[in-house]
Design an enzyme around this catalytic site. Structure first.
Site, PDB file in Angstrom:
ATOM      1  N   TRP A 363     -64.508 -18.937 -26.089  1.00  0.00           N
ATOM      2  CA  TRP A 363     -64.152 -18.230 -26.806  1.00  0.00           C
ATOM      3  C   TRP A 363     -63.791 -18.036 -27.961  1.00  0.00           C
ATOM      4  O   TRP A 363     -63.634 -17.404 -29.236  1.00  0.00           O
ATOM      5  CB  TRP A 363     -63.534 -17.372 -25.873  1.00  0.00           C
ATOM      6  CG  TRP A 363     -61.726 -18.123 -25.951  1.00  0.00           C
ATOM      7  CD1 TRP A 363     -61.975 -19.067 -25.041  1.00  0.00           C
ATOM      8  CD2 TRP A 363     -60.720 -16.740 -26.493  1.00  0.00           C
ATOM      9  NE1 TRP A 363     -60.104 -18.959 -25.577  1.00  0.00           N
ATOM     10  CE2 TRP A 363     -59.338 -18.234 -26.175  1.00  0.00           C
ATOM     11  CE3 TRP A 363     -60.280 -15.738 -26.837  1.00  0.00           C
ATOM     12  CZ2 TRP A 363     -58.302 -18.203 -25.894  1.00  0.00           C
ATOM     13  CZ3 TRP A 363     -58.911 -16.206 -27.210  1.00  0.00           C
ATOM     14  CH2 TRP A 363     -58.309 -16.104 -26.523  1.00  0.00           C
ATOM     15  N   ASP A 364     -63.912 -19.683 -28.432  1.00  0.00           N
ATOM     16  CA  ASP A 364     -63.176 -20.214 -29.800  1.00  0.00           C
ATOM     17  C   ASP A 364     -64.135 -20.009 -30.789  1.00  0.00           C
ATOM     18  O   ASP A 364     -63.759 -19.433 -31.462  1.00  0.00           O
ATOM     19  CB  ASP A 364     -63.250 -21.446 -29.453  1.00  0.00           C
ATOM     20  CG  ASP A 364     -62.433 -21.679 -27.834  1.00  0.00           C
ATOM     21  OD1 ASP A 364     -62.587 -21.248 -27.176  1.00  0.00           O
ATOM     22  OD2 ASP A 364     -61.699 -23.190 -28.202  1.00  0.00           O
ATOM     23  N   GLU A 493     -54.562 -19.965 -19.470  1.00  0.00           N
ATOM     24  CA  GLU A 493     -54.341 -20.776 -18.394  1.00  0.00           C
ATOM     25  C   GLU A 493     -53.618 -21.034 -17.504  1.00  0.00           C
ATOM     26  O   GLU A 493     -53.612 -21.833 -17.004  1.00  0.00           O
ATOM     27  CB  GLU A 493     -55.556 -21.713 -19.249  1.00  0.00           C
ATOM     28  CG  GLU A 493     -56.772 -21.015 -19.615  1.00  0.00           C
ATOM     29  CD  GLU A 493     -58.305 -22.427 -19.461  1.00  0.00           C
ATOM     30  OE1 GLU A 493     -57.807 -23.156 -19.662  1.00  0.00           O
ATOM     31  OE2 GLU A 493     -58.796 -21.662 -19.951  1.00  0.00           O
ATOM     32  N   LYS A 598     -49.101 -20.455 -21.332  1.00  0.00           N
ATOM     33  CA  LYS A 598     -49.238 -22.021 -22.061  1.00  0.00           C
ATOM     34  C   LYS A 598     -49.970 -21.589 -22.608  1.00  0.00           C
ATOM     35  O   LYS A 598     -49.122 -22.086 -24.291  1.00  0.00           O
ATOM     36  CB  LYS A 598     -51.286 -22.578 -21.310  1.00  0.00           C
ATOM     37  CG  LYS A 598     -52.234 -23.657 -21.523  1.00  0.00           C
ATOM     38  CD  LYS A 598     -53.005 -23.909 -21.190  1.00  0.00           C
ATOM     39  CE  LYS A 598     -53.683 -24.547 -21.963  1.00  0.00           C
ATOM     40  NZ  LYS A 598     -55.661 -24.805 -21.080  1.00  0.00           N
ATOM     41  N   GLN A 599     -50.522 -20.211 -23.459  1.00  0.00           N
ATOM     42  CA  GLN A 599     -50.663 -20.318 -24.970  1.00  0.00           C
ATOM     43  C   GLN A 599     -50.458 -18.743 -24.846  1.00  0.00           C
ATOM     44  O   GLN A 599     -50.336 -17.639 -24.210  1.00  0.00           O
ATOM     45  CB  GLN A 599     -52.176 -20.058 -24.890  1.00  0.00           C
ATOM     46  CG  GLN A 599     -53.192 -19.384 -24.142  1.00  0.00           C
ATOM     47  CD  GLN A 599     -54.380 -20.525 -23.601  1.00  0.00           C
ATOM     48  OE1 GLN A 599     -55.016 -20.751 -22.813  1.00  0.00           O
ATOM     49  NE2 GLN A 599     -55.493 -20.422 -24.642  1.00  0.00           N
TER      50      GLN A 599
HETATM   51  C1  BGC Z   1     -57.783 -23.076 -23.932  1.00  0.00           C
HETATM   52  C2  BGC Z   1     -59.245 -22.402 -23.397  1.00  0.00           C
HETATM   53  C3  BGC Z   1     -59.957 -23.144 -24.485  1.00  0.00           C
HETATM   54  C4  BGC Z   1     -60.166 -24.138 -24.229  1.00  0.00           C
HETATM   55  C5  BGC Z   1     -61.103 -25.022 -25.469  1.00  0.00           C
HETATM   56  C6  BGC Z   1     -58.412 -24.605 -23.020  1.00  0.00           C
HETATM   57  O1  BGC Z   1     -57.145 -25.886 -23.241  1.00  0.00           O
HETATM   58  O2  BGC Z   1     -56.785 -22.970 -22.943  1.00  0.00           O
HETATM   59  O3  BGC Z   1     -57.990 -20.898 -24.625  1.00  0.00           O
HETATM   60  O4  BGC Z   1     -60.678 -21.821 -25.194  1.00  0.00           O
HETATM   61  O5  BGC Z   1     -59.406 -24.982 -24.402  1.00  0.00           O
HETATM   62  O6  BGC Z   1     -60.725 -24.782 -26.635  1.00  0.00           O
END
Ligand code: BGC
Length: 767
Positions: A363-364, A493, A598-599
């Site tokens: 999704w980035d 995550e 986490k984010q």
């Molecule tokens: C993040 C995800 C991201 C992925 C790739 C993971 O560590 O939690 O949101 O899409 O890294 O960058």
């Protein structure tokens, strides 16, 4: 938050490495990686050093070219992907060993007299200039210039020159093709158990003549064929040598003191993803013919034109902070060069700069990178969206596997359009990917007004993704009959398989409304999609009744239904050295039971749709999620920074911004060796434009709310909106909006509307 002294000297348009360091080599290879969205090559040294897996990685990649391995699970469940996809490290054509009267040019020996390697971000090239003395006292000047052509998909080129400074003698160039290559999976993707390990490409053809070599090989499992070739220009006689997995051409040139020996090498790659196998050799030869006929200077010029074109709309100038300026340009440069642009390829989370995340697209791309291109380079944005369009068949299949009779479910991580995530709680469960893609499609449409795209591709994607959201949940009596979506994972995550993830529900709702709106706009042009009145009515009912979890007492939207039930996270109970590596030290269930993120998750949804919430609401949520978010993902800080601007926390915003602007350049996460963090890089552009300048779309109309961070004299950027090019300059004298082309534009500054009609028209606002 982490801050550290700049690794490279602070310069606004370049990145310069001032000393040769074996210790820092692996990281620097990513800094100096070059790409054109199709071909990518790491910033390795052409003269070739055999670094081990901990100190370097020769890396050459074709976007979309992968190897598959059978994935073995301890316990297999229905719907688990059985074949992996890993971006494959390809045969290397760059290497040119250099000998002076038989003594090798090798920076690990002898004495370095001067050294500089520079990435020129306004020219799209990397140059190196070294003066070096060999063990026997021979001094030479070595210069190189490398580029991956932005205007020629299959081509990269390099030019070397060697000048003896205190002797006359023979300079020997040994140009090599090395097909005995493999991915460094254990180092670059240590959690991956299935490989690929060892060499994955079997040679089909290898040959060398007429100053060229050619190689063609086919992967063991995915059945893809790639080919590469190089042409040389050098005024020495060529001696050829060919083996099963390598070829070399040697040139020996007698050179007088202070005159130079030169070699120009044109390198081309292609694969069976683009043409029938039997056409590969002829095609590459014609790419090389044209390159040789045009010459290196023409390529340099084309590169400059492409870069000027990119910077014209994408550049952001920060007046008053050169370090931030440098970080920002570095980030923009890397995302620009990493994006797939042939409609058949996406963009990896690490671009084409390394093997990290197995080269997968996440999704980035849609939520971090695409907004940058949508507002500055819509054609590039369209190509990335077309990649998603072309993988709709795989997404439809996947929806069926997940039990949805109709619709499409996009994969959480992929290269070929099929799901490649083998841990479903942090993979397939991230249904928000559908909403992310839909959000990007709609944003693209609103910002460009590209009706043909909506008609031919966009609406179908909106409809197919909406169908899955209309099927995945249910109207729950215990939630007042509202539509609830259970058992999904949001962006965060550290909380997996949750009910009613706010971000997912918000984006699902937007997805459904955008699908309905697109059908309305298209009218009869959407007939081919065969959507019934009943289906549309049902989508509306789902969207109108979407459940958004809310805690009355706190007055905040909850990340998910269970968030407040989780145990308050006590960081002090975790040893300091394990805090950033929770998954490496704790069972996932331990992690999922803590009340922390986490984010950016809930607040990302609020930021995207900030016009639906009051500033007081946004502030309360911002403050709450500040206390529970660990920012263990690079995707987090830029989002917090943007919301901080919206709620008037400008100091916070500046802190978040500084962290994301220089995160990769100063290697804050200490894993830059494995590749760029493309999402964060793009997030820094968003931080300025959506954060400090406050751009958002309100009912489809762009609206600004500019602020000037303390300590900055000003900042300037441009956006493209429905054919108009608008320049925005914010300084202590206010914000100036200037129309840079002939297409009139209407937008809002806070709550008042402005129209600029003619090129050069401006409007001035206090900040
Ligand atoms: C993040 C995800 C991201 C992925 C790739 C993971 O560590 O939690 O949101 O899409 O890294 O960058």
């Amino acid at each position: 938050m982490k801050f550290q002294a700049p690794i490279y000297p602070v310069e606004s348009w370049s990145i310069t490495e001032t000393e040769f360091s074996e210790k820092l080599n692996y990281r620097n290879e990513t800094t100096f990686a070059l790409s054109n969205g199709y071909l990518g090559t790491r910033g390795t040294f052409v003269e070739g050093y055999d670094f081990d897996v901990d100190t370097g990685l020769e890396g050459n990649f074709i976007n979309g070219f992968y190897e598959s391995e059978h994935v073995r699970y301890g316990e297999w469940n229905y719907g688990f992907p059985t074949m992996s996809q890993s971006l494959l490290n390809l045969p290397d054509c760059k290497r040119v060993e250099i000998y002076m009267d038989g003594e090798r040019f090798d920076l690990r020996r002898g004495r370095i007299l001067s050294y500089g390697r520079t990435l020129h971000m306004n020219q799209g090239i990397v140059t190196r200039e070294v003066e070096w003395e060999s063990d026997s006292g021979k001094q030479v000047r070595f210069c190189s210039c490398q580029l991956v052509c932005l205007s020629r998909k299959n081509l990269m080129a390099l030019k070397l020159s060697v000048t003896p400074l205190n002797f006359s003698g023979n300079i020997k160039f040994v140009s090599k093709l090395d097909a005995d290559v493999e991915n460094h999976t254990r180092k670059t993707n240590p959690l991956v158990d299935y490989g690929p390990f060892g060499r994955c490409i079997n040679p089909d053809v290898i040959g060398s003549k007429d100053h060229r070599f050619f190689y063609q090989g086919t992967t063991r499992n995915s059945g893809l064929t790639m080919a590469c070739a190089a042409a040389h220009r050098c005024n020495g006689e060529a001696v050829y040598d060919v083996g099963e997995l390598g070829a070399c051409i040697t040139y020996t040139i007698p050179v007088e003191v202070n005159s130079n020996a030169e070699l120009t090498k044109y390198i081309a790659y292609s694969s069976s993803l683009d043409m029938p196998i039997e056409k590969l050799e002829g095609f590459l030869m014609s790419v090389l013919d044209t390159a040789e006929a045009d010459g290196f200077a023409v390529l340099l010029n084309e590169q400059k034109v492409a870069m000027d074109d990119f910077w014209q709309a994408a550049d952001i100038q920060i007046d008053g902070d050169e370090a931030l300026q440098q970080g920002l340009r570095f980030n923009l440069f890397h995302i620009m060069q990493s994006a797939g642009r042939d409609g058949k390829t996406g963009m990896g989370a690490k671009g084409l700069s390394g093997e990290g995340y197995e080269g997968h697209y996440f999704w980035d791309t849609e939520m971090y990178v695409l907004p940058v291109f949508i507002w500055t380079n819509p054609e590039l944005a369209k190509q990335l969206l077309l990649y998603r369009y072309h993988t709709l068949p795989q997404a439809r299949e996947r929806a069926k596997v997940l039990g949805h009779p109709i619709g499409a479910l996009y994969p959480w991580r992929t290269i070929n359009g099929e799901e490649a995530s083998t841990y479903f709680p942090l993979g397939t469960a991230q249904y928000h990917i559908n909403g992310d893609i839909a959000y990007a499609v709609w944003q693209y449409y609103e910002a460009t007004g590209d009706y043909a795209f909506l008609r031919d591709y966009g609406a179908e994607m909106l409809v197919e993704t909406a169908r899955v959201f209309a099927d995945v949940g249910g109207f729950a009596e215990c939630r007042g009959g509202k539509y609830c979506i259970c058992a999904v994972t949001g962006p965060d995550e550290y909380n997996a398989i949750v009910d009613n993830n706010l971000y997912t529900n918000l984006l699902a709702q937007e997805n459904l409304y955008a699908a309905l709106r697109s059908l309305e706009i298209l009218g009869a042009d959407a007939d081919r999609l065969n959507i019934t009145v009943e289906e549309k009515a049902f989508w509306k009912k789902v969207a109108d009744n979407m459940y958004l979890p809310y805690d009355e007492k706190l007055g905040v939207y909850l990340q998910d239904d269970g968030f407040m039930m989780r145990k308050p996270y006590d960081e002090n109970s975790i040893p300091e050295d394990k805090r950033h590596l929770l998954y490496e030290n704790y069972h996932p269930l331990f992690v999922y039971r803590q009340r922390m993120s986490k984010q950016a998750d809930a607040i990302y949804g609020l930021q995207l749709l900030s016009d639906r919430f009051t500033n007081e609401e946004l502030l309360r949520n911002y403050e709450f999620y500040q206390t529970v978010t660990l920012h263990h993902s690079s995707l987090s800080t830029s989002i917090f920074g943007m919301l901080a601007c919206r709620v008037g926390k400008v100091e916070d915003a500046c802190r978040y911004f500084s962290e994301s602007a220089r995160m990769d350049l100063d290697d804050y996460h200490e894993n830059f060796y494995a590749g760029i963090h493309a999402a964060n890089m793009a997030g820094t552009w968003q931080s300025i434009v959506f954060g400090f300048a406050g751009l958002r779309r309100v009912n489809g109309v762009p609206e600004f709310a500019p602020i000037l961070p303390e300590g900055w004299k000003g900042y300037a950027f441009s956006i493209r909106y429905q054919g108009s090019l608008l320049k925005v300059y914010v300084s202590s004298n206010g914000a100036v909006f200037t129309l840079e082309n002939e297409k009139p534009i209407t937008f809002c500054i806070r709550d008042h509307k402005v129209t600029l009609k003619e090129k050069g028209d401006t409007c001035h606002e206090t900040v």
